[in-house]
Design a protein around this motif. Structure first.
Motif, PDB file in Angstrom:
ATOM      1  N   ARG A 107       0.831  -1.215   0.000  1.00 20.47           N
ATOM      2  CA  ARG A 107       0.000   0.000   0.000  1.00 20.47           C
ATOM      3  C   ARG A 107       0.862   1.259   0.000  1.00 20.47           C
ATOM      4  O   ARG A 107       0.571   2.226  -0.710  1.00 20.47           O
ATOM      5  N   GLU A 108       1.938   1.224   0.822  1.00 22.64           N
ATOM      6  CA  GLU A 108       2.822   2.391   0.886  1.00 22.64           C
ATOM      7  C   GLU A 108       3.492   2.627  -0.459  1.00 22.64           C
ATOM      8  O   GLU A 108       3.602   3.766  -0.909  1.00 22.64           O
ATOM      9  N   ARG A 109       3.937   1.541  -1.097  1.00 19.72           N
ATOM     10  CA  ARG A 109       4.579   1.685  -2.408  1.00 19.72           C
ATOM     11  C   ARG A 109       3.583   2.214  -3.442  1.00 19.72           C
ATOM     12  O   ARG A 109       3.915   3.093  -4.235  1.00 19.72           O
ATOM     13  N   THR A 110       2.342   1.686  -3.364  1.00 18.40           N
ATOM     14  CA  THR A 110       1.315   2.160  -4.296  1.00 18.40           C
ATOM     15  C   THR A 110       1.011   3.635  -4.075  1.00 18.40           C
ATOM     16  O   THR A 110       0.889   4.412  -5.029  1.00 18.40           O
ATOM     17  N   ARG A 114       1.659   6.629  -6.534  1.00 15.59           N
ATOM     18  CA  ARG A 114       0.540   7.499  -6.909  1.00 15.59           C
ATOM     19  C   ARG A 114       0.908   8.964  -6.702  1.00 15.59           C
ATOM     20  O   ARG A 114       0.599   9.823  -7.540  1.00 15.59           O
ATOM     21  N   MET A 115       1.570   9.247  -5.545  1.00 13.38           N
ATOM     22  CA  MET A 115       1.954  10.629  -5.265  1.00 13.38           C
ATOM     23  C   MET A 115       3.006  11.108  -6.248  1.00 13.38           C
ATOM     24  O   MET A 115       2.994  12.277  -6.661  1.00 13.38           O
ATOM     25  N   GLU A 116       3.937  10.204  -6.614  1.00 15.21           N
ATOM     26  CA  GLU A 116       4.939  10.590  -7.602  1.00 15.21           C
ATOM     27  C   GLU A 116       4.284  10.896  -8.953  1.00 15.21           C
ATOM     28  O   GLU A 116       4.654  11.869  -9.625  1.00 15.21           O
ATOM     29  N   ALA A 117       3.306  10.042  -9.301  1.00  9.56           N
ATOM     30  CA  ALA A 117       2.600  10.289 -10.560  1.00  9.56           C
ATOM     31  C   ALA A 117       1.815  11.594 -10.491  1.00  9.56           C
ATOM     32  O   ALA A 117       1.787  12.379 -11.447  1.00  9.56           O
TER      33      ALA A 117
END
Length: 249
Positions: A107-110, A114-117
């Motif tokens: 979840r953290e990686r996702t 997502r935040m990077e995107a």
């Protein structure tokens, strides 16, 4: 019939002697033997009873020890089962925690991706907005007077201390105040800028002018140790920072 008293007396004496002899040498030994046999029988019965009691006690002790052994075995079995259940629960808990950790990491990686995107999207939006503003403003002469009024309004709104700090920055460093505009200022505009800024910052202020199209529109005042920005590019950067989530700030 004549009775011979002497004969009777002698016979009586003989009888008594026989009785005494029988009692002395026959009845007493026989009675003693009988008593001894009776005592022996009593002892035998007593010993037999004692042995029977000992046997019963040994049987009861055996049965008690057998019961204790069975109880101890049941206790060991229960303890073994409890240990096995505990180990099973521990293994299940470890597996659950590991699964939760993997899930949380995923979840953290996702969320990070997502935040990077999203950040990349916001930067793209900011670049697009800048490009759109640049295209919208292209072909139009820069309104230097409006820019000057914006700068003067800001300077007039500063406290005496803040304005004094800006003057001291120029005086102490003997540096120049650089006026950076998005487009070239005409000579008349430069004269108006110079005159207005000297009245507020001192006649000794050295002022130079330069152009930076990346400002898109507006201007910046570069003091030796401070920058006052009034450009569209700076407002877009501020907007981009405000769009960032609180935890990224």
């Amino acid at each position: 019939m004549l009775i011979d008293w002497w004969t009777l007396a002698i016979q009586t004496v003989n009888f008594l002697v026989v009785v005494w002899l029988l009692n002395r040498f026959l009845y007493k030994p026989v009675r003693r033997i009988i008593e001894e046999r009776e005592a022996a029988d009593v002892r035998a019965v007593s010993e037999a009873k004692k042995k029977a009691d000992d046997a019963e006690a040994a049987k009861a002790d055996y049965e008690q020890k057998a019961a204790e052994l069975a109880k101890s075995q049941r206790g060991l079995e229960a303890e073994l089962h409890a240990t096995m259940r505990k180990e099973r629960d521990t293994m299940l808990e470890d597996a659950r925690q590991e699964a939760d950790g993997i899930l949380a990491e995923a979840r953290e990686r996702t969320e990070r991706e997502r935040m990077e995107a999203l950040e990349g999207l916001k930067e793209g939006i900011a670049d697009l907005a800048g490009e759109m503003a640049r295209k919208a403003l292209s072909g139009h002469a820069s309104n230097g007077e409006a820019q000057l009024q914006q700068v003067l309004s800001h300077l007039d709104g500063l406290s005496d201390q803040s304005l004094s700090d800006l003057r001291s920055d120029l005086e102490d460093t003997a540096g120049a105040l650089e006026i950076v505009s998005a487009s070239e200022l005409g000579e008349a505009e430069r004269q108006r800028w110079q005159s207005a800024l000297e009245r507020r910052l001192g006649n000794g202020a050295r002022i130079v002018f330069s152009v930076d199209p990346s400002l898109i529109e507006g201007s910046e005042l570069h003091f030796p140790h401070a920058v006052l920005s009034f450009s569209v590019a700076d407002r877009l950067r501020q907007l981009s920072r405000e769009m960032k989530p609180a935890h990224d700030a």
